[in-house]
Design a protein around this motif. Sequence first.
Motif, PDB file in Angstrom:
ATOM      1  N   LEU A 180      33.708  31.323  45.998  1.00  0.00           N
ATOM      2  CA  LEU A 180      33.919  30.049  46.760  1.00  0.00           C
ATOM      3  C   LEU A 180      33.017  29.021  45.881  1.00  0.00           C
ATOM      4  CD1 LEU A 180      32.937  30.865  50.374  1.00  0.00           C
ATOM      5  CD2 LEU A 180      35.046  30.465  49.458  1.00  0.00           C
ATOM      6  N   GLU A 181      33.716  27.949  45.700  1.00  0.00           N
ATOM      7  CA  GLU A 181      33.179  26.612  45.018  1.00  0.00           C
ATOM      8  C   GLU A 181      33.240  25.464  45.824  1.00  0.00           C
ATOM      9  OE1 GLU A 181      34.628  28.014  40.426  1.00  0.00           O
ATOM     10  OE2 GLU A 181      35.550  26.351  41.319  1.00  0.00           O
ATOM     11  N   ALA A 182      32.087  24.669  45.661  1.00  0.00           N
ATOM     12  CA  ALA A 182      32.164  23.527  46.541  1.00  0.00           C
ATOM     13  C   ALA A 182      32.123  22.319  45.432  1.00  0.00           C
ATOM     14  CB  ALA A 182      30.691  23.379  47.175  1.00  0.00           C
ATOM     15  N   ILE A 183      33.133  21.538  45.425  1.00  0.00           N
ATOM     16  CA  ILE A 183      33.513  20.535  44.351  1.00  0.00           C
ATOM     17  C   ILE A 183      33.155  19.232  45.039  1.00  0.00           C
ATOM     18  CG2 ILE A 183      35.184  19.628  42.872  1.00  0.00           C
ATOM     19  CD1 ILE A 183      36.788  22.107  43.215  1.00  0.00           C
ATOM     20  N   ASP A 184      32.438  18.400  44.399  1.00  0.00           N
ATOM     21  CA  ASP A 184      32.132  17.060  44.643  1.00  0.00           C
ATOM     22  C   ASP A 184      33.366  16.109  44.326  1.00  0.00           C
ATOM     23  OD1 ASP A 184      31.350  14.279  44.685  1.00  0.00           O
ATOM     24  OD2 ASP A 184      29.273  14.657  44.291  1.00  0.00           O
ATOM     25  N   TYR A 185      34.041  15.672  45.509  1.00  0.00           N
ATOM     26  CA  TYR A 185      35.252  15.002  45.445  1.00  0.00           C
ATOM     27  C   TYR A 185      35.167  13.750  44.372  1.00  0.00           C
ATOM     28  CZ  TYR A 185      34.080  10.867  48.353  1.00  0.00           C
ATOM     29  OH  TYR A 185      33.486  10.060  48.729  1.00  0.00           O
ATOM     30  N   ARG A 186      33.936  13.150  44.384  1.00  0.00           N
ATOM     31  CA  ARG A 186      33.855  11.942  43.683  1.00  0.00           C
ATOM     32  C   ARG A 186      33.847  11.904  41.910  1.00  0.00           C
ATOM     33  NH1 ARG A 186      29.967  12.717  47.353  1.00  0.00           N
ATOM     34  NH2 ARG A 186      29.950  11.081  49.048  1.00  0.00           N
ATOM     35  N   THR A 187      33.564  13.348  41.444  1.00  0.00           N
ATOM     36  CA  THR A 187      33.350  13.450  40.179  1.00  0.00           C
ATOM     37  C   THR A 187      34.249  14.787  39.685  1.00  0.00           C
ATOM     38  OG1 THR A 187      31.342  14.994  40.623  1.00  0.00           O
ATOM     39  CG2 THR A 187      30.986  12.602  40.297  1.00  0.00           C
ATOM     40  N   GLY A 188      34.650  15.749  40.530  1.00  0.00           N
ATOM     41  CA  GLY A 188      35.180  17.050  40.311  1.00  0.00           C
ATOM     42  C   GLY A 188      34.136  18.091  39.930  1.00  0.00           C
ATOM     43  N   LYS A 189      32.554  17.676  39.778  1.00  0.00           N
ATOM     44  CA  LYS A 189      31.644  18.903  39.470  1.00  0.00           C
ATOM     45  C   LYS A 189      31.492  19.887  40.545  1.00  0.00           C
ATOM     46  CE  LYS A 189      30.887  16.474  35.450  1.00  0.00           C
ATOM     47  NZ  LYS A 189      31.324  17.169  34.372  1.00  0.00           N
TER      48      LYS A 189
ATOM     49  N   TRP B 215      27.954  23.824  44.138  1.00  0.00           N
ATOM     50  CA  TRP B 215      27.510  25.097  44.261  1.00  0.00           C
ATOM     51  C   TRP B 215      28.584  26.108  44.200  1.00  0.00           C
ATOM     52  CZ3 TRP B 215      29.762  27.772  48.183  1.00  0.00           C
ATOM     53  CH2 TRP B 215      29.898  27.060  49.618  1.00  0.00           C
ATOM     54  N   SER B 216      28.340  27.486  43.667  1.00  0.00           N
ATOM     55  CA  SER B 216      29.068  28.476  43.926  1.00  0.00           C
ATOM     56  C   SER B 216      28.723  29.717  44.603  1.00  0.00           C
ATOM     57  CB  SER B 216      29.731  28.759  42.695  1.00  0.00           C
ATOM     58  OG  SER B 216      28.791  29.252  41.600  1.00  0.00           O
ATOM     59  N   HIS B 217      29.537  30.264  45.245  1.00  0.00           N
ATOM     60  CA  HIS B 217      29.089  31.662  45.993  1.00  0.00           C
ATOM     61  C   HIS B 217      30.018  32.858  45.507  1.00  0.00           C
ATOM     62  CE1 HIS B 217      27.217  33.708  49.423  1.00  0.00           C
ATOM     63  NE2 HIS B 217      28.489  34.407  49.501  1.00  0.00           N
ATOM     64  N   GLU B 218      29.365  33.755  44.935  1.00  0.00           N
ATOM     65  CA  GLU B 218      29.957  34.861  44.335  1.00  0.00           C
ATOM     66  C   GLU B 218      30.875  35.778  45.393  1.00  0.00           C
ATOM     67  OE1 GLU B 218      30.623  35.610  41.064  1.00  0.00           O
ATOM     68  OE2 GLU B 218      29.657  33.901  40.518  1.00  0.00           O
ATOM     69  N   LEU B 219      32.242  36.028  45.423  1.00  0.00           N
ATOM     70  CA  LEU B 219      32.825  36.911  46.122  1.00  0.00           C
ATOM     71  C   LEU B 219      33.196  38.318  45.624  1.00  0.00           C
ATOM     72  CD1 LEU B 219      35.114  34.168  47.650  1.00  0.00           C
ATOM     73  CD2 LEU B 219      33.197  35.020  48.656  1.00  0.00           C
ATOM     74  N   GLY B 220      32.796  38.660  44.395  1.00  0.00           N
ATOM     75  CA  GLY B 220      33.202  39.899  43.921  1.00  0.00           C
ATOM     76  C   GLY B 220      34.535  39.644  43.326  1.00  0.00           C
TER      77      GLY B 220
ATOM     78  N   LEU C  40      28.578  24.389  58.703  1.00  0.00           N
ATOM     79  CA  LEU C  40      28.765  25.859  58.272  1.00  0.00           C
ATOM     80  C   LEU C  40      30.170  25.854  57.605  1.00  0.00           C
ATOM     81  CD1 LEU C  40      27.975  27.550  61.656  1.00  0.00           C
ATOM     82  CD2 LEU C  40      26.773  27.853  59.498  1.00  0.00           C
ATOM     83  N   THR C  41      30.081  26.681  56.786  1.00  0.00           N
ATOM     84  CA  THR C  41      31.351  27.194  56.033  1.00  0.00           C
ATOM     85  C   THR C  41      31.636  28.586  56.278  1.00  0.00           C
ATOM     86  OG1 THR C  41      31.147  25.910  54.114  1.00  0.00           O
ATOM     87  CG2 THR C  41      32.416  27.589  53.688  1.00  0.00           C
ATOM     88  N   PHE C  42      32.939  28.770  56.928  1.00  0.00           N
ATOM     89  CA  PHE C  42      33.438  30.165  57.201  1.00  0.00           C
ATOM     90  C   PHE C  42      34.325  30.763  56.103  1.00  0.00           C
ATOM     91  CE2 PHE C  42      31.786  28.889  61.268  1.00  0.00           C
ATOM     92  CZ  PHE C  42      30.769  29.978  61.585  1.00  0.00           C
TER      93      PHE C  42
ATOM     94  N   GLY D 235      25.529  26.606  49.973  1.00  0.00           N
ATOM     95  CA  GLY D 235      26.357  27.909  49.728  1.00  0.00           C
ATOM     96  C   GLY D 235      25.424  29.222  50.289  1.00  0.00           C
ATOM     97  N   LYS D 236      24.360  29.157  50.782  1.00  0.00           N
ATOM     98  CA  LYS D 236      23.527  30.261  51.318  1.00  0.00           C
ATOM     99  C   LYS D 236      24.146  30.969  52.246  1.00  0.00           C
ATOM    100  CE  LYS D 236      19.029  31.537  53.040  1.00  0.00           C
ATOM    101  NZ  LYS D 236      17.669  30.994  53.474  1.00  0.00           N
ATOM    102  N   THR D 237      24.161  32.340  52.129  1.00  0.00           N
ATOM    103  CA  THR D 237      24.746  33.220  53.408  1.00  0.00           C
ATOM    104  C   THR D 237      23.678  33.145  54.597  1.00  0.00           C
ATOM    105  OG1 THR D 237      25.690  34.594  51.714  1.00  0.00           O
ATOM    106  CG2 THR D 237      25.447  35.415  54.090  1.00  0.00           C
ATOM    107  N   LEU D 238      24.265  32.807  55.763  1.00  0.00           N
ATOM    108  CA  LEU D 238      23.430  32.794  56.851  1.00  0.00           C
ATOM    109  C   LEU D 238      24.029  33.819  57.732  1.00  0.00           C
ATOM    110  CD1 LEU D 238      23.695  28.947  57.661  1.00  0.00           C
ATOM    111  CD2 LEU D 238      21.745  30.367  56.517  1.00  0.00           C
ATOM    112  N   TRP D 239      25.196  34.325  57.895  1.00  0.00           N
ATOM    113  CA  TRP D 239      25.816  35.311  58.790  1.00  0.00           C
ATOM    114  C   TRP D 239      26.745  36.009  57.849  1.00  0.00           C
ATOM    115  CZ3 TRP D 239      30.827  35.532  60.223  1.00  0.00           C
ATOM    116  CH2 TRP D 239      31.086  36.479  61.351  1.00  0.00           C
TER     117      TRP D 239
END
Length: 528
Positions: free
Chosen positions: A421-430, A433-438, A452-454, A470-474
């Motif tokens: 999972l990637e969180a992209i800043d719309y202003r820059t494309g940078k 954070w990223s969250h590994e999914l295997g 929250l992000t589901f 991007g931290k896992t809460l559940w």
Amino acid sequence: MKHWFKSVRVLSLVAVCALGASAQSVDFNMLKNPPKDSWPGFHGDYSGRRHSALTQIHTGNVQNMTVTWTFQTGQTQPIKATPILVDGILYFTMPDNIWAIDARTGHTIWHYTAPPNKAFHIGQRGVSILKDKLYYMSSDAHAMALDAKTGKVLWDVVVADSNKGQWSTMSPLIVGNHVIVGASGDFDNLQGFIRSLDPDTGATQWNWVATDPVGTKGKTTGGNVWMTGTYDPDLHLMYWGTGNPTPVLNGKPRPGDNLYTCSIVALDPDTGTLKWAFQPSPHDTHDWDAVEIPVLADVDFKGQKRKVLMQASRNGYFFVIDRTNGKSLVTAPFGPVNWSKGVDERGEPIPDPEKEPAPDGRLIAPDEGGMTNFRSPSFDPKTGLFIVSASPSYSVYFSKPADGAYGWAGADYGVWSKGVLEAIDYRTGKIRWSHELGRRAGSGVLTTEGGLTFSGDADGNFLGLDTATGKTLWHSGTGGNISSTPITYELDGKQVVLMSSGGVLYAWTLPGTPSAATKGTSTKKAAK
């Protein structure tokens, strides 16, 4: 063959009668501004953001979520549909099947089963609703209207010829008095199109074609659509991504950019008139459709208010476009990309001829499955993050001269890929954070004002993350194949998060009766 003879099972007459009057309320205004107790379209609303204003479930209590009901389809394929919710009734699909179920209990109201057909049953992404009718695209590319109360077929029209290799998986887009549909298929050389149908009769209102007629010398075919577009009510424009050209991996018979394949197009919904086009993959030779969801938002960009369209494209690039005119604002890779020589003045990538498939093979990033694909992204306006299920990857592509100028015309062999999972800043494309999914995952993304992000991973785990970090809460394991996108809504004062895994729907809520402590969240909690 017309689909007049269907199998419909009515299992709850009381619920059906209750639906009869209330379904009439699904009008254009409701589709533009859905109430919190509904999810009336594929994206929830017209924007494609898949972002909910609900806050009852938030970063401080998501760990307490519990299953309130499950629904077993009994099917072997995974659910790929986004259920829609209207008046307490959930409607969702699998190939050749539609269910109406009670959103409070998960009990079946009716179940429609299509007659056997020989079409490609790759998946089905859902129905749409207007007034008291559901609209459905069958696997063999028929458009159908069904009575929302009973599941009875009201009309049935052929949209494309499945005998020629076309099929359909999409949820139609409803705009005003238009049911907008398309069909898939790139195994053969076929002409892509977007078509508007009359909601009462199924009659064609207009037809926009992406490419020249089959057989036009020196011209490509293709440009099929197979994901639902988005719509801006203020501009009265709808936005669609189109598929790849054919022959798929052999670009020599089709010189040039091959408009309007692998393109984002803005169309007038009343006439089908093309207003502008932007091409994420000019002269595509790697099967990188640009049908990924065109997400709409009104944002601040470099100190100016802009109406933007964002797309994380299958070819590995993230685009931000001014949706009033199609002009580029940001073009940036969101993973390994080695097939282009850079970006031109229009913000479109420049294909490198040395990276076209060849008889001796070419190592390409990303692979044929793409950096992303059908998995719906989400945009959280509070954080400015565009969150997408991505797949950094490499593949070896081959062209096959014996296949000539027809169909696939080659092959690809995956070398390496992963899911993230990637969180992209719309202003820059940078990437913030990223969250590994295997492994590469099949789940889309939902965000909420509760911070929250589901989503889900490839091993069948439902995930609830902190959108800001991007931290896992559940999380909750299911063991199934997650191939759809979560949705959320509020019923009887309780927020529900609906997810699917394999052929099962899961409805999650907070335990107990809604109270002042759980109905909302403080600004501080939501920002954590």
